[in-house]
Design a protein around this motif. Structure first.
Motif, PDB file in Angstrom:
ATOM      1  N   ASP A 123      51.461  44.990  33.977  1.00  0.00           N
ATOM      2  CA  ASP A 123      51.886  44.044  35.163  1.00  0.00           C
ATOM      3  C   ASP A 123      51.296  42.770  34.861  1.00  0.00           C
ATOM      4  O   ASP A 123      51.369  41.697  35.752  1.00  0.00           O
ATOM      5  N   GLY A 124      50.768  42.583  33.767  1.00  0.00           N
ATOM      6  CA  GLY A 124      50.036  41.387  33.559  1.00  0.00           C
ATOM      7  C   GLY A 124      48.635  41.202  34.229  1.00  0.00           C
ATOM      8  O   GLY A 124      48.019  40.097  34.334  1.00  0.00           O
ATOM      9  N   GLY A 125      48.082  42.477  34.669  1.00  0.00           N
ATOM     10  CA  GLY A 125      46.883  42.503  35.359  1.00  0.00           C
ATOM     11  C   GLY A 125      46.994  42.349  37.029  1.00  0.00           C
ATOM     12  O   GLY A 125      46.061  42.198  37.749  1.00  0.00           O
ATOM     13  N   LEU A 126      48.316  42.387  37.444  1.00  0.00           N
ATOM     14  CA  LEU A 126      48.355  41.979  38.906  1.00  0.00           C
ATOM     15  C   LEU A 126      47.928  43.072  39.834  1.00  0.00           C
ATOM     16  O   LEU A 126      47.810  43.075  41.009  1.00  0.00           O
ATOM     17  N   LEU A 127      47.743  44.339  39.276  1.00  0.00           N
ATOM     18  CA  LEU A 127      47.437  45.605  40.180  1.00  0.00           C
ATOM     19  C   LEU A 127      46.246  45.407  41.050  1.00  0.00           C
ATOM     20  O   LEU A 127      45.727  45.891  41.998  1.00  0.00           O
ATOM     21  N   GLY A 128      45.357  44.694  40.211  1.00  0.00           N
ATOM     22  CA  GLY A 128      43.956  44.399  41.019  1.00  0.00           C
ATOM     23  C   GLY A 128      44.024  43.265  41.863  1.00  0.00           C
ATOM     24  O   GLY A 128      42.908  43.108  42.409  1.00  0.00           O
ATOM     25  N   PHE A 129      45.014  42.563  42.229  1.00  0.00           N
ATOM     26  CA  PHE A 129      45.056  41.721  43.347  1.00  0.00           C
ATOM     27  C   PHE A 129      46.105  42.361  44.384  1.00  0.00           C
ATOM     28  O   PHE A 129      46.913  42.827  44.055  1.00  0.00           O
ATOM     29  N   ARG A 130      45.299  42.583  45.490  1.00  0.00           N
ATOM     30  CA  ARG A 130      45.946  43.536  46.694  1.00  0.00           C
ATOM     31  C   ARG A 130      45.790  42.822  47.939  1.00  0.00           C
ATOM     32  O   ARG A 130      45.229  42.126  48.345  1.00  0.00           O
ATOM     33  N   VAL A 131      47.171  43.187  48.448  1.00  0.00           N
ATOM     34  CA  VAL A 131      47.296  42.448  49.844  1.00  0.00           C
ATOM     35  C   VAL A 131      47.308  43.815  50.929  1.00  0.00           C
ATOM     36  O   VAL A 131      47.480  44.910  50.326  1.00  0.00           O
ATOM     37  N   CYS A 132      47.452  43.379  52.280  1.00  0.00           N
ATOM     38  CA  CYS A 132      47.262  44.539  53.144  1.00  0.00           C
ATOM     39  C   CYS A 132      48.575  44.766  53.950  1.00  0.00           C
ATOM     40  O   CYS A 132      49.297  43.643  54.209  1.00  0.00           O
ATOM     41  N   LEU A 133      49.221  45.782  53.860  1.00  0.00           N
ATOM     42  CA  LEU A 133      50.333  46.312  54.717  1.00  0.00           C
ATOM     43  C   LEU A 133      49.656  46.735  55.860  1.00  0.00           C
ATOM     44  O   LEU A 133      48.615  47.473  56.223  1.00  0.00           O
ATOM     45  N   VAL A 134      50.266  46.028  56.896  1.00  0.00           N
ATOM     46  CA  VAL A 134      49.591  46.511  58.516  1.00  0.00           C
ATOM     47  C   VAL A 134      50.663  46.622  59.524  1.00  0.00           C
ATOM     48  O   VAL A 134      51.796  46.372  59.044  1.00  0.00           O
ATOM     49  N   LEU A 224      43.444  38.251  50.121  1.00  0.00           N
ATOM     50  CA  LEU A 224      43.619  38.725  48.852  1.00  0.00           C
ATOM     51  C   LEU A 224      42.577  39.431  48.289  1.00  0.00           C
ATOM     52  O   LEU A 224      41.578  38.728  48.273  1.00  0.00           O
ATOM     53  N   LEU A 225      42.532  40.558  48.270  1.00  0.00           N
ATOM     54  CA  LEU A 225      41.354  41.449  47.528  1.00  0.00           C
ATOM     55  C   LEU A 225      41.591  41.186  46.039  1.00  0.00           C
ATOM     56  O   LEU A 225      42.908  41.602  45.670  1.00  0.00           O
ATOM     57  N   ALA A 226      40.663  40.952  45.342  1.00  0.00           N
ATOM     58  CA  ALA A 226      40.766  40.778  43.912  1.00  0.00           C
ATOM     59  C   ALA A 226      39.449  41.482  43.048  1.00  0.00           C
ATOM     60  O   ALA A 226      38.566  41.414  43.461  1.00  0.00           O
ATOM     61  N   TYR A 227      39.886  42.414  42.160  1.00  0.00           N
ATOM     62  CA  TYR A 227      39.169  43.145  41.218  1.00  0.00           C
ATOM     63  C   TYR A 227      39.607  43.506  39.997  1.00  0.00           C
ATOM     64  O   TYR A 227      40.666  43.652  39.755  1.00  0.00           O
ATOM     65  N   PRO A 228      38.592  43.581  38.911  1.00  0.00           N
ATOM     66  CA  PRO A 228      39.175  43.866  37.480  1.00  0.00           C
ATOM     67  C   PRO A 228      39.635  45.419  37.578  1.00  0.00           C
ATOM     68  O   PRO A 228      39.131  46.440  37.981  1.00  0.00           O
ATOM     69  N   MET A 229      41.026  45.439  37.583  1.00  0.00           N
ATOM     70  CA  MET A 229      41.613  46.801  37.502  1.00  0.00           C
ATOM     71  C   MET A 229      42.987  46.909  36.704  1.00  0.00           C
ATOM     72  O   MET A 229      44.113  46.648  37.065  1.00  0.00           O
ATOM     73  N   PRO A 230      42.815  46.995  35.516  1.00  0.00           N
ATOM     74  CA  PRO A 230      43.928  47.240  34.584  1.00  0.00           C
ATOM     75  C   PRO A 230      44.753  48.325  34.755  1.00  0.00           C
ATOM     76  O   PRO A 230      44.446  49.209  35.261  1.00  0.00           O
ATOM     77  N   SER A 231      46.235  48.234  34.591  1.00  0.00           N
ATOM     78  CA  SER A 231      46.928  49.322  34.865  1.00  0.00           C
ATOM     79  C   SER A 231      47.649  49.682  33.564  1.00  0.00           C
ATOM     80  O   SER A 231      48.426  48.717  32.938  1.00  0.00           O
ATOM     81  N   TYR A 232      47.394  50.769  32.958  1.00  0.00           N
ATOM     82  CA  TYR A 232      48.055  51.312  31.725  1.00  0.00           C
ATOM     83  C   TYR A 232      48.814  52.286  31.816  1.00  0.00           C
ATOM     84  O   TYR A 232      48.991  53.096  32.681  1.00  0.00           O
ATOM     85  N   LEU A 233      49.611  52.234  31.091  1.00  0.00           N
ATOM     86  CA  LEU A 233      50.387  53.541  30.193  1.00  0.00           C
ATOM     87  C   LEU A 233      49.404  54.608  29.908  1.00  0.00           C
ATOM     88  O   LEU A 233      48.687  54.072  29.047  1.00  0.00           O
ATOM     89  N   PHE A 234      50.008  55.688  30.388  1.00  0.00           N
ATOM     90  CA  PHE A 234      48.881  56.872  29.838  1.00  0.00           C
ATOM     91  C   PHE A 234      49.871  57.923  29.353  1.00  0.00           C
ATOM     92  O   PHE A 234      50.826  58.214  29.908  1.00  0.00           O
ATOM     93  N   VAL A 235      49.175  58.546  28.170  1.00  0.00           N
ATOM     94  CA  VAL A 235      50.060  60.052  27.711  1.00  0.00           C
ATOM     95  C   VAL A 235      48.984  60.961  27.383  1.00  0.00           C
ATOM     96  O   VAL A 235      47.775  60.776  27.498  1.00  0.00           O
ATOM     97  N   ALA A 236      49.231  62.010  27.018  1.00  0.00           N
ATOM     98  CA  ALA A 236      48.437  63.089  26.716  1.00  0.00           C
ATOM     99  C   ALA A 236      47.509  62.925  25.535  1.00  0.00           C
ATOM    100  O   ALA A 236      47.738  62.055  24.747  1.00  0.00           O
ATOM    101  N   PRO A 237      46.188  63.501  25.512  1.00  0.00           N
ATOM    102  CA  PRO A 237      45.298  63.167  24.458  1.00  0.00           C
ATOM    103  C   PRO A 237      45.977  63.407  23.133  1.00  0.00           C
ATOM    104  O   PRO A 237      45.658  62.788  22.102  1.00  0.00           O
ATOM    105  N   LEU A 284      35.771  41.615  44.553  1.00  0.00           N
ATOM    106  CA  LEU A 284      35.184  42.617  44.370  1.00  0.00           C
ATOM    107  C   LEU A 284      34.492  43.086  43.124  1.00  0.00           C
ATOM    108  O   LEU A 284      35.496  42.635  42.170  1.00  0.00           O
ATOM    109  N   ASP A 285      33.636  43.976  43.028  1.00  0.00           N
ATOM    110  CA  ASP A 285      33.135  44.465  41.694  1.00  0.00           C
ATOM    111  C   ASP A 285      33.921  45.742  41.557  1.00  0.00           C
ATOM    112  O   ASP A 285      33.963  46.422  42.146  1.00  0.00           O
ATOM    113  N   ASN A 286      33.846  45.946  40.153  1.00  0.00           N
ATOM    114  CA  ASN A 286      34.469  47.492  39.691  1.00  0.00           C
ATOM    115  C   ASN A 286      33.671  47.880  38.625  1.00  0.00           C
ATOM    116  O   ASN A 286      33.525  47.716  37.507  1.00  0.00           O
TER     117      ASN A 286
END
Length: 313
Positions: A123-134, A224-237, A284-286
């Motif tokens: 997602d271009g790195g957007l997963l590490g940018f978070r907002v609150c559902l309240v 806006l909560l912001a921390y390094p959190m890349p989101s990748y596709l994963f497959v079996a090893p 935030l730190d990761n």
């Protein structure tokens, strides 16, 4: 500890290079030996984790990557059973599961050690940018929160999945976290005041709102909560072919501009509607990333303003 992290990072770098080398080799064989290609290529089904399949953006990106690699044959993307995130990762790591082939989740050093990542943030790195559902009656609790210390000192509790890397990241920064194994249950817990903020990625939250059809939920407008959190596709090893195909497809999409079109189509609206430019950013730190993924996530964080500008043009 530093030696362990460095060792994992070197392992991942070798793995990435192996994937790229094998991808190039397979493409070369297909070009030089078309008759061999004709004999090998056939249609294949790829089982995508149900939460990714139900996300229009993630399913679109997987299909885009597969379409960019026609030399691997035709394909179908199928919806997996409704497995929890912890279960789907265990199934992938077993190397023998018939329940799932591809999952998109946030990365961590542990996940990169036991699975094969496609090291491109989906997602271009957007997963590490978070907002609150309240809940609307809790909005006043967020007034005056401008930095991490304000958040830590408040009575705000954040809801997250038990197996999500975000849980450990939030806790490592001193934030109070309430968890559950089932994603869907967390919405009910929010409504029952088990916690005050369900932190959702900028790339996820509008889809969540539309999918829940719940007028009681609102998006908190100022934080806006912001921390390094890349989101990748994963497959079996051991699933090298799927890893090769997805990585090659994503690299081709980046090169020909279709990845940028994808980001704009699926995430531009969210960036604009959430008014990210006007929010107070709590950084935030990761501490749970490999060195390679930490640098990917850090570049994303440092380029936040530039990414927001691009996605809202």
């Amino acid at each position: 500890m530093e030696h362990s992290v460095a060792s994992q990072a070197h392992t991942q770098i070798r793995r990435y290079r192996t994937i790229r080398a094998l991808t190039a080799l397979l493409c070369a064989v297909a070009l030089v030996c078309p008759s061999l290609k004709a004999n090998v290529v056939s249609s294949k089904d790829y089982i995508l984790w149900y939460r990714n399949y139900d996300s229009p953006a993630i399913r679109a990106l997987v299909e885009l990557s597969l379409r960019k690699t026609p030399e691997y044959g035709d394909f179908r993307v199928l919806r997996s059973e409704e497995l929890s995130q912890g279960r789907v990762l265990r199934e992938l790591s077993s190397n023998r599961s018939g329940l799932v082939d591809i999952a998109n989740v946030a990365t961590s050093a542990q996940r990169e050690e036991f699975l094969t990542p496609i090291p491109i943030p989906i997602d271009g790195g957007l997963l590490g940018f978070r907002v609150c559902l309240v809940m609307p009656d809790k909005l006043d609790m967020f007034k005056g929160i401008h930095n991490l210390q304000d958040l830590v000192n408040s009575d705000i509790r954040i809801g997250q999945g038990s197996h999500w890397p975000d849980t450990s990241v939030l806790q490592a920064n001193g934030i109070k976290v309430i968890t559950h194994t089932r994603f869907e249950i967390l919405f009910g817990m929010l409504k029952k005041n088990r916690f005050e903020c369900f932190a959702r990625g900028v790339s996820e939250v509008l889809y969540d709102m539309e999918n829940q059809h719940d007028a009681d939920l609102v998006i908190e407008p100022n934080l806006l909560l912001a921390y390094p959190m890349p989101s990748y596709l994963f497959v079996a090893p051991g699933d090298h072919e799927t890893a090769h195909r997805l990585q090659l497809g994503m690299e081709r999409a980046i090169s020909d501009g279709s990845f940028a079109v994808f980001l704009k189509k699926y995430y531009g609206r969210a960036v604009e509607m959430l008014n990210l430019h006007r929010r107070s950013v709590v950084v935030l730190d990761n501490p749970y990333l490999t060195e390679e993924s930490w640098h990917v996530g850090r570049r994303t964080l440092e380029n936040l303003q530039r990414r927001l500008d691009i996605l809202t043009r």
